[in-house]
Scaffold this motif. Structure first.
Motif, PDB file in Angstrom:
ATOM      1  N   GLU A  82      -8.648   1.640   1.620  1.00  0.00           N
ATOM      2  CA  GLU A  82      -8.484   2.088   0.241  1.00  0.00           C
ATOM      3  C   GLU A  82      -7.181   2.849   0.060  1.00  0.00           C
ATOM      4  OE1 GLU A  82      -8.947   2.363  -3.679  1.00  0.00           O
ATOM      5  OE2 GLU A  82     -10.090   1.094  -2.299  1.00  0.00           O
ATOM      6  N   HIS A  83      -6.714   3.544   1.097  1.00  0.00           N
ATOM      7  CA  HIS A  83      -5.447   4.264   1.002  1.00  0.00           C
ATOM      8  C   HIS A  83      -4.256   3.303   0.974  1.00  0.00           C
ATOM      9  CE1 HIS A  83      -7.789   7.867   1.597  1.00  0.00           C
ATOM     10  NE2 HIS A  83      -6.720   8.612   1.488  1.00  0.00           N
ATOM     11  N   TYR A  84      -4.405   2.136   1.532  1.00  0.00           N
ATOM     12  CA  TYR A  84      -3.351   1.130   1.395  1.00  0.00           C
ATOM     13  C   TYR A  84      -3.438   0.415   0.049  1.00  0.00           C
ATOM     14  CZ  TYR A  84      -2.206   1.819   6.321  1.00  0.00           C
ATOM     15  OH  TYR A  84      -1.816   2.373   7.512  1.00  0.00           O
ATOM     16  N   ARG A  85      -4.652   0.198  -0.431  1.00  0.00           N
ATOM     17  CA  ARG A  85      -4.824  -0.449  -1.744  1.00  0.00           C
ATOM     18  C   ARG A  85      -4.392   0.464  -2.899  1.00  0.00           C
ATOM     19  NH1 ARG A  85     -10.230  -1.780   0.399  1.00  0.00           N
ATOM     20  NH2 ARG A  85     -10.171  -3.952   1.118  1.00  0.00           N
ATOM     21  N   ALA A  86      -4.770   1.724  -2.811  1.00  0.00           N
ATOM     22  CA  ALA A  86      -4.628   2.630  -3.957  1.00  0.00           C
ATOM     23  C   ALA A  86      -3.184   2.870  -4.351  1.00  0.00           C
ATOM     24  CB  ALA A  86      -5.308   3.963  -3.650  1.00  0.00           C
ATOM     25  N   VAL A  87      -2.253   2.721  -3.405  1.00  0.00           N
ATOM     26  CA  VAL A  87      -0.843   2.938  -3.732  1.00  0.00           C
ATOM     27  C   VAL A  87      -0.189   1.652  -4.261  1.00  0.00           C
ATOM     28  CG1 VAL A  87      -0.577   4.863  -2.140  1.00  0.00           C
ATOM     29  CG2 VAL A  87      -0.118   2.536  -1.337  1.00  0.00           C
ATOM     30  N   GLN A  88      -0.977   0.577  -4.339  1.00  0.00           N
ATOM     31  CA  GLN A  88      -0.488  -0.684  -4.917  1.00  0.00           C
ATOM     32  C   GLN A  88      -1.537  -1.201  -5.909  1.00  0.00           C
ATOM     33  OE1 GLN A  88       0.494  -3.334  -1.682  1.00  0.00           O
ATOM     34  NE2 GLN A  88       1.607  -1.738  -0.616  1.00  0.00           N
ATOM     35  N   PRO A  89      -1.816  -0.446  -6.965  1.00  0.00           N
ATOM     36  CA  PRO A  89      -2.969  -0.750  -7.816  1.00  0.00           C
ATOM     37  C   PRO A  89      -2.791  -1.933  -8.753  1.00  0.00           C
ATOM     38  CG  PRO A  89      -1.771   1.128  -8.688  1.00  0.00           C
ATOM     39  CD  PRO A  89      -1.144   0.803  -7.366  1.00  0.00           C
ATOM     40  N   ASN A  90      -1.539  -2.368  -8.963  1.00  0.00           N
ATOM     41  CA  ASN A  90      -1.293  -3.438  -9.927  1.00  0.00           C
ATOM     42  C   ASN A  90       0.003  -4.162  -9.570  1.00  0.00           C
ATOM     43  OD1 ASN A  90       0.938  -1.877 -11.093  1.00  0.00           O
ATOM     44  ND2 ASN A  90      -0.672  -0.572 -11.948  1.00  0.00           N
ATOM     45  N   PRO A  91       0.272  -5.294 -10.194  1.00  0.00           N
ATOM     46  CA  PRO A  91       1.486  -6.053  -9.842  1.00  0.00           C
ATOM     47  C   PRO A  91       2.775  -5.259  -9.966  1.00  0.00           C
ATOM     48  CG  PRO A  91      -0.004  -7.441 -11.096  1.00  0.00           C
ATOM     49  CD  PRO A  91      -0.612  -6.056 -11.109  1.00  0.00           C
ATOM     50  N   ALA A  92       2.886  -4.399 -10.955  1.00  0.00           N
ATOM     51  CA  ALA A  92       4.116  -3.632 -11.120  1.00  0.00           C
ATOM     52  C   ALA A  92       4.370  -2.701  -9.937  1.00  0.00           C
ATOM     53  CB  ALA A  92       4.052  -2.817 -12.417  1.00  0.00           C
ATOM     54  N   ALA A  93       3.296  -2.273  -9.283  1.00  0.00           N
ATOM     55  CA  ALA A  93       3.424  -1.377  -8.141  1.00  0.00           C
ATOM     56  C   ALA A  93       3.734  -2.119  -6.851  1.00  0.00           C
ATOM     57  CB  ALA A  93       2.145  -0.566  -7.962  1.00  0.00           C
ATOM     58  N   ARG A  94       3.699  -3.461  -6.886  1.00  0.00           N
ATOM     59  CA  ARG A  94       3.849  -4.261  -5.671  1.00  0.00           C
ATOM     60  C   ARG A  94       5.188  -4.986  -5.593  1.00  0.00           C
ATOM     61  NH1 ARG A  94      -1.992  -6.774  -7.158  1.00  0.00           N
ATOM     62  NH2 ARG A  94      -3.199  -4.852  -6.845  1.00  0.00           N
ATOM     63  N   VAL A  95       6.102  -4.682  -6.483  1.00  0.00           N
ATOM     64  CA  VAL A  95       7.379  -5.396  -6.512  1.00  0.00           C
ATOM     65  C   VAL A  95       8.157  -5.182  -5.218  1.00  0.00           C
ATOM     66  CG1 VAL A  95       9.600  -5.575  -7.696  1.00  0.00           C
ATOM     67  CG2 VAL A  95       7.489  -5.351  -9.017  1.00  0.00           C
ATOM     68  N   GLY A  96       8.140  -3.956  -4.694  1.00  0.00           N
ATOM     69  CA  GLY A  96       8.831  -3.679  -3.445  1.00  0.00           C
ATOM     70  C   GLY A  96       8.231  -4.432  -2.278  1.00  0.00           C
ATOM     71  N   MET A 148       8.030   4.350 -12.813  1.00  0.00           N
ATOM     72  CA  MET A 148       6.582   4.289 -12.633  1.00  0.00           C
ATOM     73  C   MET A 148       6.166   5.158 -11.448  1.00  0.00           C
ATOM     74  SD  MET A 148       4.245   1.009 -11.575  1.00  0.00           S
ATOM     75  CE  MET A 148       2.555   1.272 -11.048  1.00  0.00           C
ATOM     76  N   SER A 149       5.240   6.056 -11.654  1.00  0.00           N
ATOM     77  CA  SER A 149       4.684   6.886 -10.595  1.00  0.00           C
ATOM     78  C   SER A 149       3.182   6.637 -10.501  1.00  0.00           C
ATOM     79  CB  SER A 149       4.956   8.367 -10.878  1.00  0.00           C
ATOM     80  OG  SER A 149       6.341   8.621 -10.929  1.00  0.00           O
ATOM     81  N   LEU A 150       2.602   6.960  -9.373  1.00  0.00           N
ATOM     82  CA  LEU A 150       1.192   6.701  -9.137  1.00  0.00           C
ATOM     83  C   LEU A 150       0.374   7.966  -9.282  1.00  0.00           C
ATOM     84  CD1 LEU A 150       1.328   4.386  -6.014  1.00  0.00           C
ATOM     85  CD2 LEU A 150       1.157   3.720  -8.399  1.00  0.00           C
ATOM     86  N   GLU A 151      -0.837   7.792  -9.783  1.00  0.00           N
ATOM     87  CA  GLU A 151      -1.783   8.900  -9.864  1.00  0.00           C
ATOM     88  C   GLU A 151      -2.831   8.680  -8.775  1.00  0.00           C
ATOM     89  OE1 GLU A 151      -1.404  11.521 -11.738  1.00  0.00           O
ATOM     90  OE2 GLU A 151       0.413  10.673 -12.633  1.00  0.00           O
ATOM     91  N   PHE A 152      -2.516   9.097  -7.583  1.00  0.00           N
ATOM     92  CA  PHE A 152      -3.446   8.937  -6.458  1.00  0.00           C
ATOM     93  C   PHE A 152      -3.274  10.126  -5.534  1.00  0.00           C
ATOM     94  CE2 PHE A 152      -3.979   7.429  -1.983  1.00  0.00           C
ATOM     95  CZ  PHE A 152      -5.363   7.332  -2.008  1.00  0.00           C
ATOM     96  N   THR A 153      -4.392  10.734  -5.182  1.00  0.00           N
ATOM     97  CA  THR A 153      -4.369  11.866  -4.256  1.00  0.00           C
ATOM     98  C   THR A 153      -5.041  11.439  -2.963  1.00  0.00           C
ATOM     99  OG1 THR A 153      -4.485  13.445  -6.081  1.00  0.00           O
ATOM    100  CG2 THR A 153      -5.051  14.255  -3.874  1.00  0.00           C
ATOM    101  N   PRO A 154      -4.304  11.413  -1.845  1.00  0.00           N
ATOM    102  CA  PRO A 154      -4.911  11.011  -0.580  1.00  0.00           C
ATOM    103  C   PRO A 154      -6.025  11.970  -0.162  1.00  0.00           C
ATOM    104  CG  PRO A 154      -2.510  10.985  -0.438  1.00  0.00           C
ATOM    105  CD  PRO A 154      -2.854  11.665  -1.715  1.00  0.00           C
ATOM    106  N   ASP A 155      -6.976  11.446   0.572  1.00  0.00           N
ATOM    107  CA  ASP A 155      -8.074  12.240   1.114  1.00  0.00           C
ATOM    108  C   ASP A 155      -7.511  13.201   2.160  1.00  0.00           C
ATOM    109  OD1 ASP A 155     -10.270  13.266   2.469  1.00  0.00           O
ATOM    110  OD2 ASP A 155     -11.318  11.350   2.605  1.00  0.00           O
ATOM    111  N   PRO A 156      -7.676  14.512   1.969  1.00  0.00           N
ATOM    112  CA  PRO A 156      -7.102  15.467   2.930  1.00  0.00           C
ATOM    113  C   PRO A 156      -7.714  15.371   4.321  1.00  0.00           C
ATOM    114  CG  PRO A 156      -8.480  16.596   1.322  1.00  0.00           C
ATOM    115  CD  PRO A 156      -8.335  15.188   0.834  1.00  0.00           C
ATOM    116  N   LEU A 157      -8.873  14.756   4.448  1.00  0.00           N
ATOM    117  CA  LEU A 157      -9.448  14.555   5.784  1.00  0.00           C
ATOM    118  C   LEU A 157      -8.708  13.456   6.536  1.00  0.00           C
ATOM    119  CD1 LEU A 157     -13.275  14.819   5.021  1.00  0.00           C
ATOM    120  CD2 LEU A 157     -11.764  16.560   5.993  1.00  0.00           C
ATOM    121  N   LEU A 158      -8.200  12.470   5.806  1.00  0.00           N
ATOM    122  CA  LEU A 158      -7.445  11.389   6.431  1.00  0.00           C
ATOM    123  C   LEU A 158      -5.949  11.684   6.483  1.00  0.00           C
ATOM    124  CD1 LEU A 158      -9.055   8.139   4.920  1.00  0.00           C
ATOM    125  CD2 LEU A 158      -9.182   8.934   7.289  1.00  0.00           C
TER     126      LEU A 158
END
Length: 292
Positions: free
Chosen positions: A189-203, A1-11
């Motif tokens: 939002e940058h902490y939330r976006a990389v854990q969008p669903n239960p499968a992404a939060r197993v670690g 499983m990989s994530l589709e999220f692009t961090p804000d380049p300003l942050l």
């Protein structure tokens, strides 16, 4: 499983890079010239964070140091591979592969929260390549503190595992109480976006279990860190208002382990010192290691 999220380049003004480890694809950033005047620094995060946690420190240091920050498998932009157990031992092996892949030598290693045990497990096996140690609000020995044992047991219970996996409890509750000031909605939002669903939060859900389950590894580190790394130049940086790693019981053991240390106390910082005091941390690293 990989994530589709692009961090804000300003942050997060860094180029994303990738390493195909034996267990899955790791995301990392590698900023600053390889010929920087200061040594390379490996930044290891904890739970439930990722390399984003170090963004302000890296932005402040990358003109002088080569700054490297991976996301563990199951965290940040790295893969969530099936068949990976997300134990601290496994994380350390993968980060060790990563360090060897980059050929890091004469490097500084920084760890906070679980980044302490992970960075120390990597470093004790490569002690001749470690130039210095930076640790803050962390540990690397079996916990005998009732509060940490209770935290592990409670967070491992079915109701809290449900909250972590289904409600993103660590991000929504523990990051806010672990920081001195309220983080902006964009940062959260940058902490939330990389854990969008239960499968992404197993670690994330596994790490509190590891406080007790990783006891064999922590027993080994309790012996090997003083033996192999104790003589290294060290910087200890502590958030003095941390509810998890209180300075009273933690700092004396750190100071005893690393006699050649400088201690920087952050009087108002809580657990996530990188969010609360990035400028102080960057300055302390320059003061301690900028002329090494």
């Amino acid at each position: 499983m990989s994530l589709e999220f692009t961090p804000d380049p300003l942050l997060y003004p860094f180029e994303s890079r990738w390493f195909d480890s034996s267990r899955g694809r790791i995301h990392f950033i590698d900023e600053g010239p390889t010929s920087a005047t200061g040594p390379p620094i490996l930044f290891c995060h904890g739970n439930p964070t990722w390399s984003f946690l170090y963004r302000d420190i890296i932005a402040a240091l990358r003109d002088r140091f080569r700054c490297i920050a991976p996301d563990y498998l199951g965290f940040g932009l790295s893969e969530r591979p099936s068949g990976f157990g997300y134990t601290i031992e496994e994380h350390a092996r993968v980060v060790g592969e990563f360090v060897d892949h980059l050929g890091l030598d004469g490097y500084l290693t920084m760890g906070q929260d679980w980044g302490g045990p992970v960075s120390m497990a990597v470093a004790v096996e490569r002690a001749d390549r470690v130039r210095g140690v930076v640790l803050g609000n962390t540990w690397f020995w079996p916990t005998d503190a009732l509060t940490m044992k209770a935290f592990s047991k409670v967070m491992s219970s079915p109701p809290l595992q449900y909250a972590i996996l289904q409600r993103n409890f660590f991000v929504e509750r523990l990051i806010p109480v672990g920081t001195q000031h309220q983080l902006s909605s964009a940062v959260m939002e940058h902490y939330r976006a990389v854990q969008p669903n239960p499968a992404a939060r197993v670690g994330v859900a596994e790490m509190p279990k590891q406080i007790l389950a990783a006891r064999p590894l922590l027993q080994r580190l309790a012996r090997e860190v003083p033996a192999t790394l104790g003589a290294k130049r060290t910087l200890l940086i502590w958030g003095m208002k941390d509810f998890a790693f209180k300075p009273g019981p933690m700092i004396p053991r750190m100071r005893a382990t690393f006699p050649d240390h400088v201690l920087v106390e952050l009087p108002d910082a809580k657990h996530f010192i990188q969010e609360d005091a990035p400028d102080r941390i960057a300055t302390a690293i320059v003061d301690r290691f900028g002329t090494v």
